[in-house]
Write a protein that holds these residues in place. Structure first.
Motif, PDB file in Angstrom:
ATOM      1  N   ARG A 169       0.809  -1.118   0.157  1.00 41.78           N
ATOM      2  CA  ARG A 169       0.008   0.080   0.089  1.00 41.78           C
ATOM      3  C   ARG A 169       0.815   1.190  -0.028  1.00 41.78           C
ATOM      4  N   THR A 170       0.268   2.264  -0.196  1.00 42.03           N
ATOM      5  CA  THR A 170       0.973   3.644  -0.414  1.00 42.03           C
ATOM      6  C   THR A 170       1.399   4.104   1.184  1.00 42.03           C
ATOM      7  N   ALA A 171       2.700   4.113   1.175  1.00 43.81           N
ATOM      8  CA  ALA A 171       3.284   4.686   2.712  1.00 43.81           C
ATOM      9  C   ALA A 171       3.958   5.829   2.575  1.00 43.81           C
ATOM     10  N   ASP A 172       4.007   6.444   3.445  1.00 45.03           N
ATOM     11  CA  ASP A 172       4.603   8.172   3.580  1.00 45.03           C
ATOM     12  C   ASP A 172       5.232   8.370   5.186  1.00 45.03           C
ATOM     13  N   GLN A 173       6.190   9.045   5.194  1.00 43.95           N
ATOM     14  CA  GLN A 173       6.948   9.472   6.327  1.00 43.95           C
ATOM     15  C   GLN A 173       7.262  10.946   6.336  1.00 43.95           C
ATOM     16  N   SER A 174       7.411  11.273   7.623  1.00 45.42           N
ATOM     17  CA  SER A 174       7.802  12.872   7.957  1.00 45.42           C
ATOM     18  C   SER A 174       9.148  13.171   7.253  1.00 45.42           C
ATOM     19  N   SER A 175      10.034  12.519   7.104  1.00 53.31           N
ATOM     20  CA  SER A 175      11.230  12.803   5.961  1.00 53.31           C
ATOM     21  C   SER A 175      11.913  11.381   5.599  1.00 53.31           C
ATOM     22  N   SER A 176      12.670  11.358   4.911  1.00 53.91           N
ATOM     23  CA  SER A 176      13.011  10.216   4.197  1.00 53.91           C
ATOM     24  C   SER A 176      14.780  10.195   3.952  1.00 53.91           C
ATOM     25  N   ARG A 183       8.338   3.231   1.608  1.00 49.98           N
ATOM     26  CA  ARG A 183       7.633   2.061   0.996  1.00 49.98           C
ATOM     27  C   ARG A 183       8.254   0.771   1.621  1.00 49.98           C
ATOM     28  N   ASN A 184       9.508   0.844   1.942  1.00 44.72           N
ATOM     29  CA  ASN A 184      10.356  -0.378   2.284  1.00 44.72           C
ATOM     30  C   ASN A 184       9.538  -1.059   3.477  1.00 44.72           C
ATOM     31  N   ALA A 185       8.874  -0.329   4.197  1.00 50.35           N
ATOM     32  CA  ALA A 185       8.254  -0.812   5.426  1.00 50.35           C
ATOM     33  C   ALA A 185       6.791  -1.874   4.973  1.00 50.35           C
ATOM     34  N   VAL A 186       6.536  -1.645   3.909  1.00 48.04           N
ATOM     35  CA  VAL A 186       5.448  -2.691   3.236  1.00 48.04           C
ATOM     36  C   VAL A 186       5.794  -3.315   1.958  1.00 48.04           C
ATOM     37  N   ASP A 187       6.928  -3.807   1.995  1.00 49.21           N
ATOM     38  CA  ASP A 187       7.242  -4.537   0.796  1.00 49.21           C
ATOM     39  C   ASP A 187       7.124  -5.900   0.937  1.00 49.21           C
ATOM     40  N   HIS A 203      15.129  11.103   8.899  1.00 48.48           N
ATOM     41  CA  HIS A 203      16.189  11.904   9.332  1.00 48.48           C
ATOM     42  C   HIS A 203      16.085  12.064  10.791  1.00 48.48           C
ATOM     43  N   GLN A 204      17.127  12.475  11.496  1.00 51.72           N
ATOM     44  CA  GLN A 204      16.675  12.780  12.995  1.00 51.72           C
ATOM     45  C   GLN A 204      15.983  14.218  13.062  1.00 51.72           C
ATOM     46  N   GLU A 205      14.939  14.155  13.798  1.00 48.81           N
ATOM     47  CA  GLU A 205      14.073  15.239  13.845  1.00 48.81           C
ATOM     48  C   GLU A 205      13.092  15.150  15.135  1.00 48.81           C
ATOM     49  N   SER A 206      12.231  16.370  15.149  1.00 46.44           N
ATOM     50  CA  SER A 206      11.406  15.926  16.404  1.00 46.44           C
ATOM     51  C   SER A 206      10.095  15.256  15.900  1.00 46.44           C
ATOM     52  N   ASN A 207       9.523  14.451  16.774  1.00 45.63           N
ATOM     53  CA  ASN A 207       8.367  13.633  16.451  1.00 45.63           C
ATOM     54  C   ASN A 207       8.333  13.005  14.979  1.00 45.63           C
ATOM     55  N   PRO A 208       9.020  12.170  14.741  1.00 44.19           N
ATOM     56  CA  PRO A 208       9.114  11.730  13.197  1.00 44.19           C
ATOM     57  C   PRO A 208       7.900  10.515  13.341  1.00 44.19           C
ATOM     58  N   TRP A 209       7.364  10.395  11.995  1.00 43.21           N
ATOM     59  CA  TRP A 209       6.131   9.349  11.827  1.00 43.21           C
ATOM     60  C   TRP A 209       6.371   8.912  10.509  1.00 43.21           C
ATOM     61  N   TRP A 210       5.640   7.560  10.583  1.00 39.33           N
ATOM     62  CA  TRP A 210       5.543   6.812   9.423  1.00 39.33           C
ATOM     63  C   TRP A 210       4.053   6.482   9.218  1.00 39.33           C
ATOM     64  N   ARG A 211       3.347   6.409   8.104  1.00 40.22           N
ATOM     65  CA  ARG A 211       1.935   6.098   7.848  1.00 40.22           C
ATOM     66  C   ARG A 211       1.694   5.467   6.559  1.00 40.22           C
ATOM     67  N   VAL A 280      -2.845   3.890   9.471  1.00 41.46           N
ATOM     68  CA  VAL A 280      -2.041   3.367  10.421  1.00 41.46           C
ATOM     69  C   VAL A 280      -0.907   4.053  10.494  1.00 41.46           C
ATOM     70  N   THR A 281      -0.425   4.659  11.715  1.00 39.89           N
ATOM     71  CA  THR A 281       0.827   5.472  11.741  1.00 39.89           C
ATOM     72  C   THR A 281       1.409   5.174  12.928  1.00 39.89           C
ATOM     73  N   VAL A 282       2.721   5.104  12.732  1.00 48.15           N
ATOM     74  CA  VAL A 282       3.706   4.844  13.627  1.00 48.15           C
ATOM     75  C   VAL A 282       4.460   6.077  13.949  1.00 48.15           C
ATOM     76  N   PHE A 283       4.065   6.520  15.266  1.00 53.70           N
ATOM     77  CA  PHE A 283       4.513   7.934  15.617  1.00 53.70           C
ATOM     78  C   PHE A 283       5.720   7.991  16.935  1.00 53.70           C
ATOM     79  N   LEU A 284       6.839   8.684  16.864  1.00 59.72           N
ATOM     80  CA  LEU A 284       7.738   8.616  17.818  1.00 59.72           C
ATOM     81  C   LEU A 284       7.994   9.860  18.454  1.00 59.72           C
TER      82      LEU A 284
END
Length: 309
Positions: A169-176, A183-187, A203-211, A280-284
């Motif tokens: 499925r289509t995946a996105d994240q706060s930075s790459s 997309r590597n996490a849903v392959d 990248h190193q950042e505040s509150n990164p997320w993957w969706r 579905v989001t993974v938020f750090l």
């Protein structure tokens, strides 16, 4: 003590391309306990699905236990325990979760596994696809009281497979990072070695997320996440969110789980209590954080009729 062929529930989870649907099979079983403190604190209170009702409670005794007969041999992937919210959570210190095929309560040893529950009141223990008919919580020692408010047993159901609806499925994240697109996490590849090219990385950042966008609304029952071999502590404290809106990056609708820790290279299962959503989001949360996931799988019930798809 407990039978020699009872095994200790550990923190490993078997890797599967398709997994059996992980239903909570505890309500279908029969619960007993070593003694009864009062007439209304029976062992069955722990499997009735009511976390706000009565709990189980033994008398003050040597090595009290609570036992669930699943009535058939199951492959148990996880056990969730709900501690008492009103008082005495420390009573579970040193308790052990055992799984086996004998109803005997004699002569067995296991490592204590309920320590972490004291800080959260609820904790899921990963059992490595362990087979058994009986699930036992035992509290070794003299003058101990065992009290549980709910026990959920997530076990495979033979002959039925469940689809991972996050796959491709289509995946996105706060930075790459250039070598870690979302997309590597849903392959479909759970290889935990980042150098093999199947993990996401921000990248190193505040509150990164993957969706991931599931492209349809599902009733999600479980999310499985594979951690990297390297930097295993980076996922500590990450949150899994499920929802239908992209507001707050699609995260803050219903929280499925908080990831306390996944050992390096391992896949852990997180029950989501049938939470409905498309995203579905993974938020750090936090500053100077890096989010990296090697695989995310999402398992739903069929929205139309409440059965596993």
């Amino acid at each position: 003590m407990l039978g020699k062929n009872l095994m200790s529930c550990s923190f490993l989870l078997t890797f599967l391309t398709l997994v059996d649907p992980l239903a909570n099979v505890a309500p279908n079983g029969q619960a007993t306990q070593s003694s009864l403190y009062a007439n209304n604190v029976h062992a069955v209170n722990v499997i009735n699905g009511d976390m706000t009702g009565l709990c189980s409670h033994t008398a003050n005794q040597s090595s009290p236990w609570w036992k669930l007969d699943l009535l058939a041999v199951h492959r148990v992937l996880a056990v969730t325990i709900f501690n008492r919210p009103d008082c005495c959570p420390e009573r579970l210190i040193g308790a052990e979760i055992l799984i086996g095929n004998s109803p005997s309560t004699e002569k067995a040893l296991a490592a204590p596994l309920v320590m972490e529950i004291l800080s959260t009141l609820t904790h899921t223990f990963h059992c490595g696809d362990m087979e058994g008919r009986y699930v036992v919580v035992i509290l070794p020692g003299q003058k101990r009281i065992l009290s549980l408010c709910e026990v959920e047993v997530y076990a495979s159901l033979a002959g039925v497979l469940m689809q991972n609806v996050a796959l491709s499925r289509t995946a996105d994240q706060s930075s790459s990072h250039p070598d870690g697109p979302a997309r590597n996490a849903v392959d479909g590849n759970r290889d935990p070695n980042f150098a093999k090219g199947s993990c996401s990385l921000t990248h190193q950042e505040s509150n990164p997320w993957w969706r991931v966008d599931l492209q349809n609304v599902y009733t999600v029952t479980a999310v499985m996440i594979t951690n990297r071999n390297e930097f295993e502590n980076r996922l500590d404290g990450a949150e899994i969110w499920i929802g239908n809106s992209l507001e707050d990056n699609g995260a803050k609708k219903s929280r499925c789980a908080i990831i306390s820790h996944i050992p390096k290279g391992r896949t852990f299962y997180f029950p989501c209590s049938s939470t409905e959503g498309r995203y579905v989001t993974v938020f750090l949360p936090g500053t100077k954080k890096i989010l990296s996931l090697c695989d995310v799988q999402v398992f739903p019930l069929d929205y139309a009729d409440g059965t596993y798809i």
